[in-house]
Scaffold this motif. Structure first.
Motif, PDB file in Angstrom:
ATOM      1  N   ILE A 196     -25.908 -37.770  -3.525  1.00 20.02           N
ATOM      2  CA  ILE A 196     -26.906 -38.792  -3.204  1.00 20.02           C
ATOM      3  C   ILE A 196     -27.323 -38.706  -1.738  1.00 20.02           C
ATOM      4  CG2 ILE A 196     -27.368 -41.275  -3.124  1.00 20.02           C
ATOM      5  CD1 ILE A 196     -25.255 -41.576  -5.368  1.00 20.02           C
ATOM      6  N   THR A 197     -26.335 -38.625  -0.867  1.00 15.65           N
ATOM      7  CA  THR A 197     -26.608 -38.610   0.574  1.00 15.65           C
ATOM      8  C   THR A 197     -27.386 -37.374   1.002  1.00 15.65           C
ATOM      9  OG1 THR A 197     -24.561 -39.848   0.980  1.00 15.65           O
ATOM     10  CG2 THR A 197     -25.534 -38.699   2.849  1.00 15.65           C
ATOM     11  N   SER A 198     -26.979 -36.211   0.509  1.00 19.23           N
ATOM     12  CA  SER A 198     -27.625 -34.970   0.939  1.00 19.23           C
ATOM     13  C   SER A 198     -29.055 -34.860   0.414  1.00 19.23           C
ATOM     14  CB  SER A 198     -26.794 -33.757   0.502  1.00 19.23           C
ATOM     15  OG  SER A 198     -26.580 -33.752  -0.893  1.00 19.23           O
ATOM     16  N   ILE A 199     -29.307 -35.390  -0.782  1.00 13.28           N
ATOM     17  CA  ILE A 199     -30.681 -35.393  -1.294  1.00 13.28           C
ATOM     18  C   ILE A 199     -31.574 -36.238  -0.388  1.00 13.28           C
ATOM     19  CG2 ILE A 199     -32.168 -36.244  -3.151  1.00 13.28           C
ATOM     20  CD1 ILE A 199     -30.028 -35.354  -5.135  1.00 13.28           C
ATOM     21  N   ALA A 200     -31.074 -37.423  -0.013  1.00 16.76           N
ATOM     22  CA  ALA A 200     -31.859 -38.308   0.847  1.00 16.76           C
ATOM     23  C   ALA A 200     -32.122 -37.677   2.204  1.00 16.76           C
ATOM     24  CB  ALA A 200     -31.132 -39.646   1.013  1.00 16.76           C
TER      25      ALA A 200
ATOM     26  N   VAL B  26     -13.402 -38.121 -11.201  1.00 13.30           N
ATOM     27  CA  VAL B  26     -14.467 -38.774 -10.438  1.00 13.30           C
ATOM     28  C   VAL B  26     -14.411 -40.285 -10.692  1.00 13.30           C
ATOM     29  CG1 VAL B  26     -16.959 -38.971 -10.042  1.00 13.30           C
ATOM     30  CG2 VAL B  26     -15.952 -36.745 -10.609  1.00 13.30           C
ATOM     31  N   LEU B  27     -14.335 -41.076  -9.628  1.00 15.38           N
ATOM     32  CA  LEU B  27     -14.429 -42.534  -9.721  1.00 15.38           C
ATOM     33  C   LEU B  27     -15.904 -42.886  -9.539  1.00 15.38           C
ATOM     34  CD1 LEU B  27     -11.342 -43.476  -7.484  1.00 15.38           C
ATOM     35  CD2 LEU B  27     -11.423 -43.186  -9.972  1.00 15.38           C
ATOM     36  N   TRP B  28     -16.609 -43.106 -10.636  1.00 16.28           N
ATOM     37  CA  TRP B  28     -18.069 -43.181 -10.608  1.00 16.28           C
ATOM     38  C   TRP B  28     -18.583 -44.392  -9.838  1.00 16.28           C
ATOM     39  CZ3 TRP B  28     -20.735 -39.028 -12.069  1.00 16.28           C
ATOM     40  CH2 TRP B  28     -20.082 -38.099 -12.891  1.00 16.28           C
ATOM     41  N   ARG B  29     -18.012 -45.548 -10.054  1.00 12.17           N
ATOM     42  CA  ARG B  29     -18.505 -46.744  -9.376  1.00 12.17           C
ATOM     43  C   ARG B  29     -18.316 -46.643  -7.873  1.00 12.17           C
ATOM     44  NH1 ARG B  29     -15.911 -52.571 -10.709  1.00 12.17           N
ATOM     45  NH2 ARG B  29     -14.115 -51.461  -9.851  1.00 12.17           N
ATOM     46  N   GLU B  30     -17.128 -46.215  -7.445  1.00  4.33           N
ATOM     47  CA  GLU B  30     -16.853 -46.066  -6.015  1.00  4.33           C
ATOM     48  C   GLU B  30     -17.767 -45.015  -5.383  1.00  4.33           C
ATOM     49  OE1 GLU B  30     -14.713 -46.295  -8.400  1.00  4.33           O
ATOM     50  OE2 GLU B  30     -13.096 -47.689  -7.866  1.00  4.33           O
ATOM     51  N   GLY B  31     -17.968 -43.917  -6.108  1.00  3.03           N
ATOM     52  CA  GLY B  31     -18.824 -42.859  -5.590  1.00  3.03           C
ATOM     53  C   GLY B  31     -20.266 -43.300  -5.431  1.00  3.03           C
ATOM     54  N   LEU B  32     -20.760 -44.102  -6.375  1.00  5.42           N
ATOM     55  CA  LEU B  32     -22.136 -44.595  -6.283  1.00  5.42           C
ATOM     56  C   LEU B  32     -22.320 -45.524  -5.096  1.00  5.42           C
ATOM     57  CD1 LEU B  32     -22.964 -45.204 -10.052  1.00  5.42           C
ATOM     58  CD2 LEU B  32     -24.020 -43.510  -8.546  1.00  5.42           C
ATOM     59  N   TRP B  33     -21.343 -46.412  -4.841  1.00  2.29           N
ATOM     60  CA  TRP B  33     -21.448 -47.306  -3.690  1.00  2.29           C
ATOM     61  C   TRP B  33     -21.422 -46.523  -2.378  1.00  2.29           C
ATOM     62  CZ3 TRP B  33     -23.173 -52.018  -3.217  1.00  2.29           C
ATOM     63  CH2 TRP B  33     -23.148 -52.868  -4.302  1.00  2.29           C
ATOM     64  N   LEU B  34     -20.553 -45.529  -2.308  1.00  2.00           N
ATOM     65  CA  LEU B  34     -20.522 -44.677  -1.115  1.00  2.00           C
ATOM     66  C   LEU B  34     -21.854 -43.950  -0.939  1.00  2.00           C
ATOM     67  CD1 LEU B  34     -16.972 -43.078  -1.437  1.00  2.00           C
ATOM     68  CD2 LEU B  34     -17.734 -44.544   0.435  1.00  2.00           C
ATOM     69  N   GLY B  35     -22.384 -43.452  -2.046  1.00  2.00           N
ATOM     70  CA  GLY B  35     -23.635 -42.707  -1.979  1.00  2.00           C
ATOM     71  C   GLY B  35     -24.817 -43.562  -1.571  1.00  2.00           C
ATOM     72  N   LEU B  36     -24.865 -44.803  -2.054  1.00  2.00           N
ATOM     73  CA  LEU B  36     -25.958 -45.705  -1.681  1.00  2.00           C
ATOM     74  C   LEU B  36     -25.912 -46.032  -0.191  1.00  2.00           C
ATOM     75  CD1 LEU B  36     -25.998 -48.119  -4.758  1.00  2.00           C
ATOM     76  CD2 LEU B  36     -27.696 -46.371  -4.174  1.00  2.00           C
ATOM     77  N   GLY B  37     -24.698 -46.241   0.323  1.00  2.00           N
ATOM     78  CA  GLY B  37     -24.560 -46.461   1.760  1.00  2.00           C
ATOM     79  C   GLY B  37     -24.979 -45.237   2.546  1.00  2.00           C
ATOM     80  N   GLY B  38     -24.573 -44.066   2.055  1.00  2.00           N
ATOM     81  CA  GLY B  38     -24.941 -42.824   2.719  1.00  2.00           C
ATOM     82  C   GLY B  38     -26.437 -42.590   2.709  1.00  2.00           C
ATOM     83  N   LEU B  39     -27.101 -42.970   1.614  1.00  2.00           N
ATOM     84  CA  LEU B  39     -28.548 -42.831   1.523  1.00  2.00           C
ATOM     85  C   LEU B  39     -29.246 -43.591   2.645  1.00  2.00           C
ATOM     86  CD1 LEU B  39     -30.587 -43.029  -1.761  1.00  2.00           C
ATOM     87  CD2 LEU B  39     -31.366 -44.268   0.251  1.00  2.00           C
ATOM     88  N   LEU B  40     -28.714 -44.767   2.969  1.00  2.00           N
ATOM     89  CA  LEU B  40     -29.290 -45.565   4.053  1.00  2.00           C
ATOM     90  C   LEU B  40     -28.982 -44.956   5.419  1.00  2.00           C
ATOM     91  CD1 LEU B  40     -30.741 -48.151   4.970  1.00  2.00           C
ATOM     92  CD2 LEU B  40     -28.523 -49.326   4.885  1.00  2.00           C
ATOM     93  N   GLY B  41     -27.727 -44.584   5.647  1.00  2.00           N
ATOM     94  CA  GLY B  41     -27.329 -44.075   6.950  1.00  2.00           C
ATOM     95  C   GLY B  41     -27.983 -42.770   7.322  1.00  2.00           C
ATOM     96  N   VAL B  42     -28.192 -41.890   6.332  1.00  2.00           N
ATOM     97  CA  VAL B  42     -28.727 -40.559   6.634  1.00  2.00           C
ATOM     98  C   VAL B  42     -30.176 -40.618   7.095  1.00  2.00           C
ATOM     99  CG1 VAL B  42     -29.625 -39.937   4.350  1.00  2.00           C
ATOM    100  CG2 VAL B  42     -28.603 -38.163   5.816  1.00  2.00           C
ATOM    101  N   GLN B  43     -30.886 -41.693   6.718  1.00  2.00           N
ATOM    102  CA  GLN B  43     -32.276 -41.822   7.143  1.00  2.00           C
ATOM    103  C   GLN B  43     -32.393 -41.960   8.665  1.00  2.00           C
ATOM    104  OE1 GLN B  43     -34.744 -41.406   4.907  1.00  2.00           O
ATOM    105  NE2 GLN B  43     -33.070 -41.106   3.461  1.00  2.00           N
ATOM    106  N   VAL B  44     -31.375 -42.529   9.275  1.00  2.00           N
ATOM    107  CA  VAL B  44     -31.406 -42.763  10.717  1.00  2.00           C
ATOM    108  C   VAL B  44     -31.226 -41.462  11.490  1.00  2.00           C
ATOM    109  CG1 VAL B  44     -30.317 -43.961  12.651  1.00  2.00           C
ATOM    110  CG2 VAL B  44     -30.558 -45.113  10.430  1.00  2.00           C
ATOM    111  N   THR B  45     -30.161 -40.726  11.166  1.00  2.00           N
ATOM    112  CA  THR B  45     -29.815 -39.567  11.988  1.00  2.00           C
ATOM    113  C   THR B  45     -30.652 -38.329  11.687  1.00  2.00           C
ATOM    114  OG1 THR B  45     -27.931 -39.300  10.483  1.00  2.00           O
ATOM    115  CG2 THR B  45     -27.490 -40.217  12.669  1.00  2.00           C
ATOM    116  N   THR B  46     -31.255 -38.212  10.495  1.00  2.00           N
ATOM    117  CA  THR B  46     -32.154 -37.082  10.272  1.00  2.00           C
ATOM    118  C   THR B  46     -33.395 -37.209  11.158  1.00  2.00           C
ATOM    119  OG1 THR B  46     -33.006 -38.281   8.335  1.00  2.00           O
ATOM    120  CG2 THR B  46     -31.446 -36.475   7.932  1.00  2.00           C
TER     121      THR B  46
END
Length: 251
Positions: free
Chosen positions: A50-54, A198-218
C-alpha cells in the motif's frame, strides 16, 4: 488500531524519504508488540504494498521516476522473493533477527563505500557508465530475496547496491527503489499469505497510515541534500540493527 495507524504514518515518512518501503520500521515495531518474526515479515509486506504504491504514484506525478529502471530491477525480484519466503520458513526466530541486524550493518558499509568512490572520481561524476546487465540482475534479485526473507521490501539493499554497482545518485536510487518494492512486496506477500503468516487487519491499518505519511516525504525528497538523505538512511539502519541484536538475545 490507532497505534498501528500512527506507526504506519511514521513508516510512510521513512518510505518516501529513504526508499525502503517502511518495513524497516514496521517489522521491529510489530516484533516489539509481540508478533512473531515470521508474521511480522508477512504483515509488513501487506502494508509495504500500500505504502509503496502511494509513494511511487507521487514520484511519477512529480516526474521523478523512470519506469524502465523499475521493471529492470523488478522482474528478477519476482522469483527471488519467493525463494526468500521459503528460506524464512526454515529459520528460527533468533536466526532471522540476527540476520536482519547483520544486513542493516552491511548496508551502512556499502553506502559509505560508494561515497568514498564518488569522492575519488568527483571530476567525472557526470560521466557515469551505464549499469551492466549483471549489476541490474544482481541488485533486483537480492532485493527480492530480502523482501521475502525479512519482510522489508528489499529497499535496504537495493538503495546502496544501485549506488554502489549501478552508479545511480542516491536520491534517484531511493525513488527507483520505492517503485521496485511494489513488485517485490506483492510477490513476497503472496508467499506469506499462502503460508497463513499475514495479519490482514493489522497490515491494512499500517498501510493506510503509510499511505498518508509517504505523501509528505516524496514531495520533500528532491529538495534535500544527498548527504543528509544518506546519513539518515545509515542512522536508521544502525538503530534497528542494535534493536534486533538485543531482541534476539531477549526473546
Amino acid at each position: 488500531m490507532l497505534t498501528l495507524f500512527l506507526i504506519g504514518i511514521g513508516a510512510g515518512l521513512l518510505a518516501g524519504l529513504l526508499g525502503v518501503g517502511g518495513g524497516v520500521l514496521m517489522v521491529p515495531v510489530l516484533v516489539g508488540l509481540g508478533v512473531s518474526p515470521i508474521q511480522a515479515f508477512g504483515t509488513s509486506n501487506l502494508a509495504i504494498v500500500i505504502t509503496s504504491i502511494a509513494g511511487t504514484w507521487q514520484n511519477w506525478r512529480s516526474g521523478n521516476l523512470q519506469a524502465s529502471s523499475i521493471w529492470q530491477l523488478g522482474l528478477p525480484a519476482i522469483a527471488t522473493a519467493q525463494l526468500g519466503v521459503w528460506i524464512a520458513q526454515k529459520l528460527s526466530a533468533a536466526t532471522l533477527l540476527l540476520g536482519i541486524a547483520g544486513l542493516y550493518l552491511l548496508n551502512i558499509f556499502l553506502v559509505e563505500l560508494r561515497q568514498w568512490l564518488n569522492r575519488s572520481r568527483e571530476k567525472a561524476i557526470d560521466q557515469q557508465p551505464r549499469p551492466t546487465l549483471a549489476a541490474i540482475v544482481l541488485t533486483g534479485s537480492l532485493g527480492g530475496i530480502l523482501a521475502g526473507l525479512f519482510g522489508i521490501g528489499g529497499g535496504t539493499l537495493m538503495v546502496p547496491l544501485q549506488v554502489l554497482l549501478m552508479g545511480v545518485p542516491i536520491k534517484t536510487a531511493v525513488q527507483t527503489s520505492l517503485g521496485v518494492i511494489i513488485v517485490t512486496a506483492c510477490s513476497a506477500l503472496t508467499g506469506y499469505a499462502i503460508a497463513g503468516d499475514v495479519l490482514w487487519r493489522e497490515g491494512l491499518w499500517l498501510g493506510l497510515g503509510g499511505l498518508l505519511g509517504v505523501q509528505v516525504t516524496t514531495r520533500l525528497l528532491p529538495k534535500l541534500p544527498s548527504l543528509l538523505v544518506q546519513r539518515c538512511f545509515q542512522l536508521l539502519l544502525l538503530t534497528f540493527a542494535i534493536y534486533f541484536i538485543w531482541k534476539a538475545q531477549n526473546p
